[in-house]
Design a protein around this motif. Sequence first.
Motif, PDB file in Angstrom:
ATOM      1  N   LYS A  24      17.686 -10.262  66.966  1.00 55.59           N
ATOM      2  CA  LYS A  24      18.762 -10.020  65.519  1.00 55.59           C
ATOM      3  C   LYS A  24      19.747 -11.053  65.340  1.00 55.59           C
ATOM      4  O   LYS A  24      19.668 -11.394  64.395  1.00 55.59           O
ATOM      5  N   LEU A  25      20.439 -11.340  66.331  1.00 48.21           N
ATOM      6  CA  LEU A  25      21.346 -12.364  66.320  1.00 48.21           C
ATOM      7  C   LEU A  25      21.612 -14.040  65.614  1.00 48.21           C
ATOM      8  O   LEU A  25      21.564 -14.469  64.854  1.00 48.21           O
ATOM      9  N   PHE A  26      20.170 -14.245  66.405  1.00 46.99           N
ATOM     10  CA  PHE A  26      19.554 -15.537  65.707  1.00 46.99           C
ATOM     11  C   PHE A  26      18.223 -15.424  64.556  1.00 46.99           C
ATOM     12  O   PHE A  26      17.614 -16.437  64.842  1.00 46.99           O
TER      13      PHE A  26
ATOM     14  N   THR B 123      25.935 -17.475  60.276  1.00 47.48           N
ATOM     15  CA  THR B 123      27.303 -17.489  61.023  1.00 47.48           C
ATOM     16  C   THR B 123      28.464 -16.827  60.657  1.00 47.48           C
ATOM     17  O   THR B 123      28.425 -16.244  59.916  1.00 47.48           O
ATOM     18  N   HIS B 124      28.664 -16.319  61.971  1.00 49.40           N
ATOM     19  CA  HIS B 124      30.012 -15.259  62.270  1.00 49.40           C
ATOM     20  C   HIS B 124      31.168 -16.040  62.620  1.00 49.40           C
ATOM     21  O   HIS B 124      31.941 -15.901  63.268  1.00 49.40           O
TER      22      HIS B 124
ATOM     23  N   GLY C 286      42.138  -8.552  66.666  1.00 48.93           N
ATOM     24  CA  GLY C 286      40.661  -7.637  66.238  1.00 48.93           C
ATOM     25  C   GLY C 286      39.432  -7.025  67.222  1.00 48.93           C
ATOM     26  O   GLY C 286      39.259  -7.172  67.017  1.00 48.93           O
ATOM     27  N   ILE C 287      40.153  -7.927  68.894  1.00 44.37           N
ATOM     28  CA  ILE C 287      38.436  -7.991  69.169  1.00 44.37           C
ATOM     29  C   ILE C 287      38.576  -6.515  69.734  1.00 44.37           C
ATOM     30  O   ILE C 287      37.080  -5.980  69.703  1.00 44.37           O
ATOM     31  N   GLU C 288      39.141  -5.619  69.696  1.00 41.31           N
ATOM     32  CA  GLU C 288      39.287  -4.599  70.106  1.00 41.31           C
ATOM     33  C   GLU C 288      38.731  -3.660  69.251  1.00 41.31           C
ATOM     34  O   GLU C 288      36.784  -2.943  69.807  1.00 41.31           O
TER      35      GLU C 288
ATOM     36  N   PHE D  59      28.596  -7.930  67.431  1.00 38.51           N
ATOM     37  CA  PHE D  59      29.953  -9.375  68.441  1.00 38.51           C
ATOM     38  C   PHE D  59      29.362  -9.480  69.600  1.00 38.51           C
ATOM     39  O   PHE D  59      29.524 -10.333  70.241  1.00 38.51           O
ATOM     40  N   LEU D  60      29.029  -8.704  70.622  1.00 36.68           N
ATOM     41  CA  LEU D  60      28.573  -8.124  71.698  1.00 36.68           C
ATOM     42  C   LEU D  60      27.385  -9.702  72.442  1.00 36.68           C
ATOM     43  O   LEU D  60      28.046 -10.057  73.104  1.00 36.68           O
TER      44      LEU D  60
END
Length: 339
Positions: free
Chosen positions: A197-199, A224-225, A237-239, A247-248
């Motif tokens: 999905k990301l790609f 582009t994220h 904001g990583i948590e 994101f993972l």
Amino acid sequence: MGLLGLKVIYHVESEVISLGEVSYKPLLDLEKYRRLYMLHDLKRLNWGYTGVLRLAGLSFKVFVRVSSDKLEIVEENGRFYSSISFRRGKGNLQVRINVESPNSVLKESLLNTLTRNIREYGSLICSKGRVESFPLSLIASMLKPEVKKVVDVRGEVCPVPEMIAKRELMKIKPGEMLELLVDHPAAVEVTLPEVAKLFNSKYEIFNMGDYVSFVMLKLGDPSTHWQFAEALEERRGIEELMGDGAFLAYLYTVFDRVVRREKVEALSPSILRGEGLTMIAAASIGRGWHLTALVEDENVLGVTLNDQGVRSVNREALNRLSSIKGLGHTFYLRPSIPL
């Protein structure tokens, strides 16, 4: 002792049985003879089965994989791994039963029961004749499209298949396909779909028997994220993002250099240490648990833990770490390009 102070012990035992001049194919028919292996409640997946193995009054959730000459049973949290392989030597069928477990009592009980069942009933089952059905691999090979770019990652566990998928997807053009040959359950069912999905790729899974063909069609260039990149660069904001599957998957594309790999038989907060900004990926040898964490030296920036289908993040995940037991692998990854 492991590099992180985790004691790694593997108890492995094996037995070899001779069943005479018979065909072993019926012994691979779990639909008919699952009780031979103490298996119950089998459910077919895209490849392999899930089910319950009942032994001495105890029930264990397991993943079962069947190949042309081998059957593997993996407890989902890594409590045990068993393989039953078949080969012909001097006309006689030889059955080798291997059991691996950090628990010596469980290992011995499982090995003895499997050995007894196959010794007592194996010849009778085999003498009934062949299983008349088309192999799943033959059916799948007729259905799946022809793909020019094929990469074999069988034998690799997370995060290696994801890293290779990212590398190869970046090479191909929109409209082209990539086929990965994969035999790691967590990669097939959790992380590779997110990477696809990301790609900006569609994917389809074909059951090839003891592995799957994971085919991805690249629809266009990946988005582009920027928010993900900024979160990493600014450590901000990583948590909040650790519960986001996209994101993972993004982390698996950025942290693409393995700096350390370890076998473990349990999780604990002590594994969450790295040199500089590090992603930690850990998974059981079965399907039970999978952990992704982002740390900077001894500072934990975020953690996601999937345990038996239940996801927990950050503080809740940290509180549950010490309860996770079972054989697994832990990878420590750094980005090729400094952030």
